[in-house]
Design an enzyme around this catalytic site. Sequence first.
Site, PDB file in Angstrom:
ATOM      1  CB  SER A 144      -0.870   0.026   1.254  1.00 39.06           C
ATOM      2  OG  SER A 144      -0.086   0.435   2.369  1.00 39.06           O
ATOM      3  CG  ASP A 145       1.382   5.937  -1.126  1.00 37.91           C
ATOM      4  OD1 ASP A 145       2.374   5.952  -0.347  1.00 37.91           O
ATOM      5  OD2 ASP A 145       1.159   6.858  -1.932  1.00 37.91           O
ATOM      6  CD1 TRP A 146       5.291   5.098   4.739  1.00 36.43           C
ATOM      7  CD2 TRP A 146       4.924   3.858   2.918  1.00 36.43           C
ATOM      8  NE1 TRP A 146       6.325   4.194   4.620  1.00 36.43           N
ATOM      9  CE2 TRP A 146       6.132   3.409   3.516  1.00 36.43           C
ATOM     10  CE3 TRP A 146       4.492   3.197   1.779  1.00 36.43           C
ATOM     11  CZ2 TRP A 146       6.897   2.371   3.000  1.00 36.43           C
ATOM     12  CZ3 TRP A 146       5.255   2.153   1.262  1.00 36.43           C
ATOM     13  CH2 TRP A 146       6.426   1.756   1.871  1.00 36.43           C
TER      14      TRP A 146
END
Length: 755
Positions: free
Chosen positions: A224-226
């Site tokens: 996932s993106d952060w």
Amino acid sequence: MTVTEPTALTLDEKAALTSGANFWWTKEAGGVAAVRVSDGPHGLRWTDTDAPSAVARSAPSTCFPPAAGLAQSWDPALAGRVGVALGRECRMRNVDVLLGPGINIKRSPLGGRNFEYFSEDPLLTAAMATGWVRGLQSQGVGASLKHFAANNAEHDRMRASSDVDPRALREIYLRAFQQVIQDAAPWTVMCSYNRLNGVLVSQNHFLLTQVLREEWGYDGLVVSDWGAVADRGAAVAAGCDLAMPSPGPDSGAELAAAARAGAVSEADLDRAVARLADLSRKAADGRAAWASREPGPGYDVDAHHALAWEAATRSVVLLKNDPVGDRGPVLPLSASESLAVIGVFAATPRYQGGGSSHVTPTRVDSPLEALTAQAGAVTYAAGFTVDGSGPDEALVAGAVAAARAADAAVLFLGLDAKQESEGFDRTTIDLPAEQVQLAAAVAAVNPRTVAVLSHGGVLRLAPLTAVVPAILDGALLGQAVGSALADVLLGAVNPSGRLAETVPVRIEDTAAFLNFPSEHSHVRYGEGIYVGYRWHDARDLPVEYAFGHGLAYTSFGYSGLSLAAVADGIEARVTVTNTGQRPGREVVQVYAGLPGSSVARPPRVLAGFAPVDLAPGQSQEVTITVRQADLAYWDRRVDRFVVEGGTYAVAVGASSRDLRLTGHVTLTGDGVRIPLTLNSTIIETLADPVAGPLVKEAFSTLAGGGEQDAAEALGVDLLSLIGSSPIGRMVSFSGGAVTREQIEQLLAAANAAAG
Ligand code: BGC
């Protein structure tokens, strides 16, 4: 450490593995070793702390040109060498995955992160990113292709839904991802913050499983993106294997509890864990291969700086170079001329973007120092400030005085870091007014004035173009910015960069203007497939500088275009000649269109390109193969890419608007047959080889002249009048003379004949 098969792990271990240990490490559990990831990607942003303040305090690494700059090289092999160097720097610090490249399409010039992306065009984006990923991964370091997908703005970025129709999604926004995945097999793909057509991307089964895994066959890891994951269970079920960074100490236990309660399937967890184990294995192999090959303590900092310089010189675009008086074009300048170097960016260059990609360079070449070292007499004047306080009369006066006293003036203009960064979109593409005013004042006293631009996103250049005879576009060039620009200005390097994004005349002319940014957490991609030059060309709008444009200190001629249909595409051969006095590089571009296509298309799209280096007077035949797949459109009736048969117009030239030679080539295409149903139109049915003649006959007997007479009385042709009606409606149109059963029999016969 031996890696245990996922099924042998406890549920708690499995749940634990699917989220990060902290900002930069995955967890270690059940024999699966932890993996170290790090930001970048145009340099290594190595930091051992999670603190946001660490963004600006990462350990020094080579700052190569960010994607917006590097893309202007149109040189995938160079991107590959940059990737190799980045891989070496990562390995030196035991980083297993570098979080890049960013390959989103630049939908609007206002997109705040455009500096991190390559282009408005999927083919150029894919070619550059493929080179980069292959280079990086050749060093045993994984890439993270990001931000997947349709993440084209920063405004409301964690909630906004990108509402995109299937053709635009496939042909524009997913195409480069698909290509890079197939050609370079990145170890990981990073799913983006936004929603896609209403569904959060980190929980989007269509995107992360159906498209990515089932259609494209991707077998790497999705991270996932952060902070992009809102619901861990939903994310795992959708195909997001790893939530980063650590979602908190209780998160693993909560996920395990959800699995025990049956809310999350253990099979989904197993799949995610298997991919983590696989990533961990790849990382271990990468480290081992490196250790056996490169026992030395560090990388060659000077050699990497030299590569950063080479990449920077290749990425500079000469936008304009008019003659002044009888001395010919202003550029290149001569080292014996006295120069007024003006603008704060000469002394304090802007060379990279802001946010998570910000790296601490190993050194920075300032343009002022490089010019002072190489040119004769240099005087410096700041000319303006970047504090937003507007024009400063004293600074302008100082700049004008310096320009008046010099043989030539070089203005370093552009955008300050505060004006563009991750996290927000721009609201204007204008250069600050004080800089345009300064340029006019300087050019008024010194006609030999050159503007040099530093910026991440596109600028409106009409006001500048109107007042200066020469413009060099540096975009963002990385840490060798100063020496690279000085070498181009003084002619040691012949510029060969090409625009990777259209410079519009006005922001109002751009495709997404009416649909940017999002409103109430939705952004409608109303322009569909018409992004960038596709839009400008389809609407026949003037542009300030075209996609693909870039001049050189020499000129190139094109001759002898020959085109041939080959097994899986088109082979274009053309002879390119350096018709000038200096060695130089031309970027030969091939554009293809299908006049009379059955689907909406821009007049032409980039279908291939190749850089070619030529000595003065030298000619070379260049062969560019256009992949058939790059000509395909997404057919939403059958949910797949289709190559339409027909005669394609293929143009070869130096930019999307500088097409030198054109030819035609006929492709058979894939052919799509949609089974006929009662909902097929009369026109579609008439076009069918079996049903068509029978329907025609039925028409002439049934209509008995009445409908035709009525149509003629209205001044239209019968087919135009009722041709778009579904064939099933013939039952009522014929007053019952034709039965539904008869039509169904006819359609069944046609479908059976088609196989
Ligand atoms: C960015 C990513 C980056 C990540 C880690 C996010 O905010 O969108 O590009 O890799 O942070 O810093």
